[in-house]
Design a protein around this motif. Structure first.
Motif, PDB file in Angstrom:
ATOM      1  N   PHE A  69       1.999  -9.569   4.991  1.00 12.19           N
ATOM      2  CA  PHE A  69       1.028 -10.499   4.399  1.00 12.19           C
ATOM      3  C   PHE A  69       1.542 -11.938   4.447  1.00 12.19           C
ATOM      4  CE2 PHE A  69      -1.376  -6.951   2.929  1.00 12.19           C
ATOM      5  CZ  PHE A  69      -2.643  -7.454   2.693  1.00 12.19           C
ATOM      6  N   ARG A  70       2.826 -12.094   4.137  1.00  8.90           N
ATOM      7  CA  ARG A  70       3.380 -13.456   4.062  1.00  8.90           C
ATOM      8  C   ARG A  70       3.549 -14.092   5.450  1.00  8.90           C
ATOM      9  NH1 ARG A  70       1.323 -13.388  -0.034  1.00  8.90           N
ATOM     10  NH2 ARG A  70       2.256 -13.114  -2.098  1.00  8.90           N
ATOM     11  N   ARG A  71       3.796 -13.261   6.466  1.00  7.64           N
ATOM     12  CA  ARG A  71       3.997 -13.793   7.827  1.00  7.64           C
ATOM     13  C   ARG A  71       2.710 -14.374   8.407  1.00  7.64           C
ATOM     14  NH1 ARG A  71       7.255  -9.331   9.116  1.00  7.64           N
ATOM     15  NH2 ARG A  71       5.407  -8.278   9.866  1.00  7.64           N
ATOM     16  N   PRO A  73      -0.427 -16.525   8.479  1.00  5.41           N
ATOM     17  CA  PRO A  73      -0.858 -17.740   7.741  1.00  5.41           C
ATOM     18  C   PRO A  73      -2.159 -17.536   6.972  1.00  5.41           C
ATOM     19  CG  PRO A  73      -0.383 -18.235  10.051  1.00  5.41           C
ATOM     20  CD  PRO A  73      -0.284 -16.760   9.910  1.00  5.41           C
ATOM     21  N   GLU A  74      -3.011 -16.644   7.492  1.00  2.74           N
ATOM     22  CA  GLU A  74      -4.300 -16.411   6.814  1.00  2.74           C
ATOM     23  C   GLU A  74      -4.140 -15.677   5.490  1.00  2.74           C
ATOM     24  OE1 GLU A  74      -7.520 -14.677   8.979  1.00  2.74           O
ATOM     25  OE2 GLU A  74      -7.125 -15.988  10.688  1.00  2.74           O
ATOM     26  N   THR A  75      -3.097 -14.830   5.402  1.00  2.00           N
ATOM     27  CA  THR A  75      -2.935 -14.023   4.175  1.00  2.00           C
ATOM     28  C   THR A  75      -1.692 -14.434   3.372  1.00  2.00           C
ATOM     29  OG1 THR A  75      -1.711 -12.385   5.441  1.00  2.00           O
ATOM     30  CG2 THR A  75      -4.059 -11.973   5.141  1.00  2.00           C
ATOM     31  N   ALA A  76      -1.059 -15.519   3.815  1.00  2.00           N
ATOM     32  CA  ALA A  76       0.201 -15.914   3.166  1.00  2.00           C
ATOM     33  C   ALA A  76       0.020 -16.220   1.669  1.00  2.00           C
ATOM     34  CB  ALA A  76       0.795 -17.111   3.880  1.00  2.00           C
ATOM     35  N   GLY A  77      -1.166 -16.654   1.289  1.00  2.00           N
ATOM     36  CA  GLY A  77      -1.388 -17.048  -0.106  1.00  2.00           C
ATOM     37  C   GLY A  77      -1.982 -15.949  -0.967  1.00  2.00           C
ATOM     38  N   VAL A  78      -2.220 -14.760  -0.389  1.00  4.92           N
ATOM     39  CA  VAL A  78      -2.852 -13.669  -1.157  1.00  4.92           C
ATOM     40  C   VAL A  78      -1.871 -13.147  -2.223  1.00  4.92           C
ATOM     41  CG1 VAL A  78      -3.750 -11.304  -0.995  1.00  4.92           C
ATOM     42  CG2 VAL A  78      -4.300 -12.972   0.778  1.00  4.92           C
ATOM     43  N   PRO A  79      -2.298 -13.075  -3.486  1.00  4.00           N
ATOM     44  CA  PRO A  79      -1.369 -12.582  -4.513  1.00  4.00           C
ATOM     45  C   PRO A  79      -0.999 -11.111  -4.287  1.00  4.00           C
ATOM     46  CG  PRO A  79      -3.421 -13.385  -5.499  1.00  4.00           C
ATOM     47  CD  PRO A  79      -3.600 -13.446  -4.041  1.00  4.00           C
ATOM     48  N   GLY A  95      11.765  -8.028  -3.857  1.00  2.21           N
ATOM     49  CA  GLY A  95      10.302  -8.160  -3.864  1.00  2.21           C
ATOM     50  C   GLY A  95       9.878  -9.613  -4.062  1.00  2.21           C
ATOM     51  N   PHE A  96      10.481 -10.250  -5.067  1.00  2.00           N
ATOM     52  CA  PHE A  96      10.124 -11.651  -5.347  1.00  2.00           C
ATOM     53  C   PHE A  96      10.561 -12.576  -4.212  1.00  2.00           C
ATOM     54  CE2 PHE A  96       9.928 -10.410  -9.974  1.00  2.00           C
ATOM     55  CZ  PHE A  96       8.556 -10.610 -10.071  1.00  2.00           C
ATOM     56  N   LYS A  97      11.714 -12.251  -3.599  1.00  2.00           N
ATOM     57  CA  LYS A  97      12.210 -13.060  -2.484  1.00  2.00           C
ATOM     58  C   LYS A  97      11.216 -13.041  -1.328  1.00  2.00           C
ATOM     59  CE  LYS A  97      17.149 -12.956  -2.281  1.00  2.00           C
ATOM     60  NZ  LYS A  97      18.266 -12.184  -1.748  1.00  2.00           N
ATOM     61  N   LEU A  98      10.637 -11.847  -1.119  1.00  6.24           N
ATOM     62  CA  LEU A  98       9.692 -11.718  -0.006  1.00  6.24           C
ATOM     63  C   LEU A  98       8.337 -12.354  -0.315  1.00  6.24           C
ATOM     64  CD1 LEU A  98      10.513  -8.086   1.115  1.00  6.24           C
ATOM     65  CD2 LEU A  98      10.898 -10.144   2.436  1.00  6.24           C
TER      66      LEU A  98
END
Lengths: 129, 389
Positions: A69-71, A73-79, A95-98
């Motif tokens: 998800f974080r990689r 760009p479209e989903t990088a901000g999804v909680p 987990g928090f680091k990722l």
């Protein structure tokens, strides 16, 4: 407006519990993944607004789901919320680091779980442009 | 005139028809034929029994596969999504429709068992009011009695299942029922009963320490440790009581670990007294415990007894001196490092010197400058912070 929530867990009972707890709220569309790989596939095909993921799952674990998800760009901000029975410090920190936004340890307290989800959804909706 | 009719047995006829010359075979061949027959029959019986078992397991799985979604649905509808519970009504006052769990679908034993298993699974995943509601359903549908009945069965496996179910559903079990099981001859039952006793006993959760005769195995100690440290509201006693008086060595060893975990420094005098035990494994545990407590009072005694001890106790003494690290016995450690013939002793002596940090800086420099190649290697190994063991 519907909120798309992805739930990834390999435990059928936990899925049932989260599904029923979220069904109390209105306007949620739930996507169910029984392993990490399925979760990543669902992410590719749908617009997801919130992810609830377990850590230990077959094929791809929760950390890999968060990274995927974080990689992108479209989903990088999804909680992303981790719901796991692993409560050790290393797992939580990893987990928090990722990029996870919250960590809830199993067994869950239904009221607390719901308020944490609502808080994250409210926060992410205010962050939207 | 009556002619006697010769009646052959089935086997005689079988052998005559199939092995015409069987009677004339040498004895060895006869035995070989018989053994082959026995082996073939045994294999056939074994395979049929495996097939039957697998078929029974398949049927069981199929039945459970069909009933589980239904149970999940009921538990979700009547417990998780209970309207009163959602309105924050106190758990005791929540209206529960338990009759749905008493319907015909849950009359048979396997159906009740499936319901209990699923409830336990739900209970493991939720806490708070919902968890308490699940317990209420369990009691009000009489499933607690179903679990309790397992404790009265003869087989140990049924008893274990009963205990696990009752513990998982937070039910209390009377001391008279559970206490004898903590001393059972069966290892698994004994371990489960002890866990359950600590978790469920309201009066004195550690009472079984007084009565238990069988040893607490290492794995059981781990399990018990987890139960003790994670059970909420457990009143922790002074473990010195068992350290001083228990005749069960494994209980004493376990209590040493618990006293250390709960930092019960008031137990130190009892632990020092335990140094006189004749069992050198227990003595090694005791020395280890004193070292971790950093019990300065024990330092003199440890040094004094050092030369009369077996190697495992000597290693623990060296480690303990490094942990206590008052600096009073640095010369003793240095002597052991230089003069001992045992490699483990030298390594632990070096490690303990280094643990003294500032107090031993000058000594470490001195040792490094005069050390043999091997000693210098040991010292450098011990000084490396990345090497823990």
């Amino acid at each position: 407006m519907t909120v798309n929530i992805l739930i990834a867990d390999d435990d059928e009972v936990m899925l049932q519990i989260i599904r029923s707890v979220l069904s109390r709220g209105k306007g949620f569309q739930l996507f169910i993944a029984r392993n990490g790989k399925e979760a990543i596939q669902i992410k590719e095909k749908n617009k997801i607004d919130l992810v609830i993921t377990d850590l230990l799952m077959p094929y791809a674990n929760g950390f890999e789901v968060i990274s995927a998800f974080r990689r992108d760009p479209e989903t990088a901000g999804v909680p992303v919320v981790i719901v796991s029975s692993i409560g050790n410090e290393e797992a939580v920190i990893e987990g928090f680091k990722l990029g996870a936004d919250d960590f809830i340890q199993k067994p869950i307290q239904v009221g607390e779980f719901m308020s944490r989800i609502n808080r994250l959804l409210a926060k992410s909706s205010t962050n939207l442009p | 005139m009556n002619i006697p009719v010769q009646t052959d047995s089935f086997f005689e006829r079988f052998f005559r028809q199939n092995f015409f010359y069987f009677d004339r075979y040498p004895l060895v061949i006869k035995i070989a034929v018989l053994l082959t027959l026995i082996a073939v029959i045994t294999i056939l019986v074994a395979y049929s029994s495996i097939l039957l078992r697998r078929f029974a397991a398949y049927l069981r799985e199929k039945r459970l596969h069909a009933i589980h979604p239904h149970i999940d649905e009921l538990l979700t509808e009547y417990v998780l999504l209970n309207e009163d519970a959602m309105m924050q009504v106190p758990v005791e006052e929540v209206r529960l429709q338990t009759e749905v769990f008493l319907s015909r679908q849950f009359r048979k034993r396997w159906q009740k068992q499936a319901l209990i298993d699923r409830m336990i699974h739900f209970k493991k995943n939720v806490t708070g009011d919902i968890s308490m509601l699940l317990t209420r359903v369990y009691v009000e549908t009489g499933l607690d009695k179903f679990s309790m009945s397992k404790l009265k069965k003869m087989g140990w496996s049924s008893k274990v299942i009963g205990i696990v179910e009752l513990t998982s559903m937070d039910m209390t079990i009377a001391d008279v029922t559970i206490l004898p099981l903590t001393n059972s001859r069966n290892r698994t039952l004994r371990a489960e009963a002890r866990n359950a006793y600590i978790k469920l006993s309201k009066n004195d959760p550690f009472k079984f320490f007084d009565v238990t005769m069988e040893p607490l195995l290492m794995w059981n100690q781990l399990e018990l440790f987890r139960t003790i440290t994670t059970t909420e509201g457990l009143s922790i006693p002074n473990f010195a009581r068992w350290i001083s008086y228990s005749t069960n060595k494994s209980i004493v060893a376990f209590c040493l670990k618990l006293a250390l975990h709960y930092n019960q420094r008031e137990a130190i005098p009892s632990i020092i007294h335990l140094l006189n035990t004749r069992d050198h494994y227990l003595r090694a545990d005791t020395i280890n415990c004193l070292g971790k407590f950093m019990a300065e009072d024990a330092e003199e005694k440890l040094v004094h007894m050092y030369f009369n001890q077996p190697v495992n106790c000597q290693i623990e003494i060296l480690k303990a001196l490094g942990r206590i690290a008052t600096g009073n016995h640095l010369d003793f450690l240095k002597n052991e490092f230089l003069r001992s013939t045992d490699f483990e002793l030298r390594k632990n002596a070096a490690k303990s010197i280094i643990r003294h940090q500032a107090l031993a800086t000058q000594m470490i420099q001195e040792l490094l400058s005069n050390a043999t190649t091997e000693n210098a290697l040991i010292l450098k190994h011990c000084m490396n912070p990345l090497i823990k063991y």
